[in-house]
Design a protein around this motif. Structure first.
Motif, PDB file in Angstrom:
ATOM      1  N   GLN A  54       9.221 -23.550  55.799  1.00  0.00           N
ATOM      2  CA  GLN A  54       8.065 -22.653  54.887  1.00  0.00           C
ATOM      3  C   GLN A  54       8.965 -21.307  54.968  1.00  0.00           C
ATOM      4  N   ALA A  55       9.727 -20.769  55.194  1.00  0.00           N
ATOM      5  CA  ALA A  55      10.771 -19.787  54.427  1.00  0.00           C
ATOM      6  C   ALA A  55      11.282 -20.385  53.650  1.00  0.00           C
ATOM      7  N   GLY A  56      11.545 -21.012  53.347  1.00  0.00           N
ATOM      8  CA  GLY A  56      12.206 -21.190  51.504  1.00  0.00           C
ATOM      9  C   GLY A  56      13.656 -21.736  52.040  1.00  0.00           C
ATOM     10  N   GLU A  57      14.041 -21.762  53.301  1.00  0.00           N
ATOM     11  CA  GLU A  57      15.564 -22.441  53.267  1.00  0.00           C
ATOM     12  C   GLU A  57      15.934 -23.855  53.257  1.00  0.00           C
ATOM     13  N   VAL A  58      14.682 -24.580  52.802  1.00  0.00           N
ATOM     14  CA  VAL A  58      14.850 -26.229  52.040  1.00  0.00           C
ATOM     15  C   VAL A  58      14.394 -26.337  50.338  1.00  0.00           C
ATOM     16  N   VAL A  59      15.334 -26.550  49.688  1.00  0.00           N
ATOM     17  CA  VAL A  59      14.998 -26.546  48.615  1.00  0.00           C
ATOM     18  C   VAL A  59      13.498 -27.889  48.512  1.00  0.00           C
ATOM     19  N   SER A  60      13.022 -27.934  47.404  1.00  0.00           N
ATOM     20  CA  SER A  60      11.526 -28.616  47.180  1.00  0.00           C
ATOM     21  C   SER A  60      11.698 -30.417  46.981  1.00  0.00           C
ATOM     22  N   LEU A  61      10.762 -30.845  47.821  1.00  0.00           N
ATOM     23  CA  LEU A  61      10.933 -32.565  47.843  1.00  0.00           C
ATOM     24  C   LEU A  61      11.217 -32.185  46.371  1.00  0.00           C
ATOM     25  N   GLU A  62      10.032 -31.696  45.294  1.00  0.00           N
ATOM     26  CA  GLU A  62       9.675 -31.900  44.007  1.00  0.00           C
ATOM     27  C   GLU A  62      10.659 -31.437  43.590  1.00  0.00           C
ATOM     28  N   VAL A  63      11.571 -30.873  43.224  1.00  0.00           N
ATOM     29  CA  VAL A  63      13.127 -30.581  42.643  1.00  0.00           C
ATOM     30  C   VAL A  63      14.112 -31.844  43.190  1.00  0.00           C
ATOM     31  N   ILE A  64      13.454 -32.334  44.518  1.00  0.00           N
ATOM     32  CA  ILE A  64      14.499 -33.721  44.621  1.00  0.00           C
ATOM     33  C   ILE A  64      14.203 -34.733  44.212  1.00  0.00           C
ATOM     34  N   LEU A  65      13.190 -35.163  43.800  1.00  0.00           N
ATOM     35  CA  LEU A  65      11.780 -36.444  43.317  1.00  0.00           C
ATOM     36  C   LEU A  65      12.427 -35.668  41.504  1.00  0.00           C
ATOM     37  N   ALA A  66      12.306 -34.795  41.095  1.00  0.00           N
ATOM     38  CA  ALA A  66      12.512 -34.793  39.501  1.00  0.00           C
ATOM     39  C   ALA A  66      14.084 -35.058  39.667  1.00  0.00           C
ATOM     40  N   TYR A  67      15.109 -34.822  40.371  1.00  0.00           N
ATOM     41  CA  TYR A  67      16.724 -34.737  40.432  1.00  0.00           C
ATOM     42  C   TYR A  67      16.756 -36.712  39.882  1.00  0.00           C
ATOM     43  N   ILE A  79      10.734 -41.707  51.641  1.00  0.00           N
ATOM     44  CA  ILE A  79      11.023 -40.086  51.895  1.00  0.00           C
ATOM     45  C   ILE A  79      11.418 -40.161  52.935  1.00  0.00           C
ATOM     46  N   GLU A  80      12.347 -39.088  53.767  1.00  0.00           N
ATOM     47  CA  GLU A  80      12.144 -38.737  55.329  1.00  0.00           C
ATOM     48  C   GLU A  80      13.497 -37.420  55.160  1.00  0.00           C
ATOM     49  N   LEU A  81      12.578 -36.550  55.977  1.00  0.00           N
ATOM     50  CA  LEU A  81      13.797 -35.188  56.361  1.00  0.00           C
ATOM     51  C   LEU A  81      13.743 -35.469  56.985  1.00  0.00           C
ATOM     52  N   GLU A  82      15.083 -35.108  57.808  1.00  0.00           N
ATOM     53  CA  GLU A  82      15.790 -35.094  59.266  1.00  0.00           C
ATOM     54  C   GLU A  82      16.812 -33.410  59.478  1.00  0.00           C
ATOM     55  N   ASP A  83      16.440 -33.377  60.529  1.00  0.00           N
ATOM     56  CA  ASP A  83      17.543 -32.593  60.928  1.00  0.00           C
ATOM     57  C   ASP A  83      18.513 -33.485  61.762  1.00  0.00           C
ATOM     58  N   GLY A  86      21.786 -29.982  63.209  1.00  0.00           N
ATOM     59  CA  GLY A  86      21.786 -29.129  62.808  1.00  0.00           C
ATOM     60  C   GLY A  86      21.441 -28.629  61.385  1.00  0.00           C
ATOM     61  N   MET A  87      21.950 -30.021  60.157  1.00  0.00           N
ATOM     62  CA  MET A  87      22.036 -30.272  59.104  1.00  0.00           C
ATOM     63  C   MET A  87      20.692 -31.047  58.706  1.00  0.00           C
ATOM     64  N   LEU A  88      20.273 -30.001  57.891  1.00  0.00           N
ATOM     65  CA  LEU A  88      18.902 -30.743  56.900  1.00  0.00           C
ATOM     66  C   LEU A  88      19.578 -31.455  56.119  1.00  0.00           C
ATOM     67  N   ALA A 108      19.388 -30.633  52.417  1.00  0.00           N
ATOM     68  CA  ALA A 108      18.114 -29.939  52.151  1.00  0.00           C
ATOM     69  C   ALA A 108      18.569 -28.577  51.660  1.00  0.00           C
ATOM     70  N   ARG A 109      18.781 -27.996  52.329  1.00  0.00           N
ATOM     71  CA  ARG A 109      19.445 -26.919  51.972  1.00  0.00           C
ATOM     72  C   ARG A 109      19.995 -26.112  50.509  1.00  0.00           C
ATOM     73  N   THR A 110      20.381 -27.081  49.930  1.00  0.00           N
ATOM     74  CA  THR A 110      21.448 -26.946  48.814  1.00  0.00           C
ATOM     75  C   THR A 110      20.811 -27.977  47.835  1.00  0.00           C
ATOM     76  N   GLY A 111      20.143 -28.725  47.858  1.00  0.00           N
ATOM     77  CA  GLY A 111      19.683 -30.054  47.398  1.00  0.00           C
ATOM     78  C   GLY A 111      20.869 -30.683  46.700  1.00  0.00           C
TER      79      GLY A 111
END
Length: 128
Positions: A54-67, A79-83, A86-88, A108-111
């Protein structure tokens, strides 16, 4: 397997089944990421993950999928988003046109693409 072993292509019915599966998966992930923090009252890790998204600290899934779609042939099946300590990390599994499987891991933070595992990856690549 969704691929017709004779033609190497998806049949119309399998395309529909696959589309329903991927759409359900996508909606489920979006619902999980958009759910209010109180949905997981006993899981601090899930609450923290939700807040980071919610805070925008994570690159959106749409950006990753487009890549992935720009660079690889295949269909996304998981698709999984895991911690991870401490690293998403986004973990995304694809099935290529010849039935090969590949797993991609993104920070997830940088893409940034951190790793790719699988067989016959060159056959999935859209780039020479």
């Amino acid at each position: 397997m969704f691929v017709n072993r004779f033609s190497g292509k998806l049949s119309a019915m399998n395309k529909l089944s696959y589309l329903i599966f991927v759409t359900s998966l996508s909606w489920g992930l979006q619902a999980a990421l958009a759910a209010p923090a109180g949905v997981w009252p006993d899981n601090k890790q899930q609450q923290r993950l939700y807040q980071q998204v919610q805070a925008g600290e994570v690159v959106s899934l749409e950006v990753i999928l487009a890549y992935l779609r720009e660079r690889y042939y295949g269909e996304i099946v998981e698709i999984e988003l895991e911690d991870d300590d401490g690293m998403l990390v986004y973990e995304i599994e694809m099935i290529g046109p010849q039935g090969q499987r590949a797993e991609f891991e993104f920070a997830a933070r940088t893409g940034e693409l951190m790793s790719v595992e699988g067989r016959q990856l060159k056959a999935m690549s859209k780039q020479p």
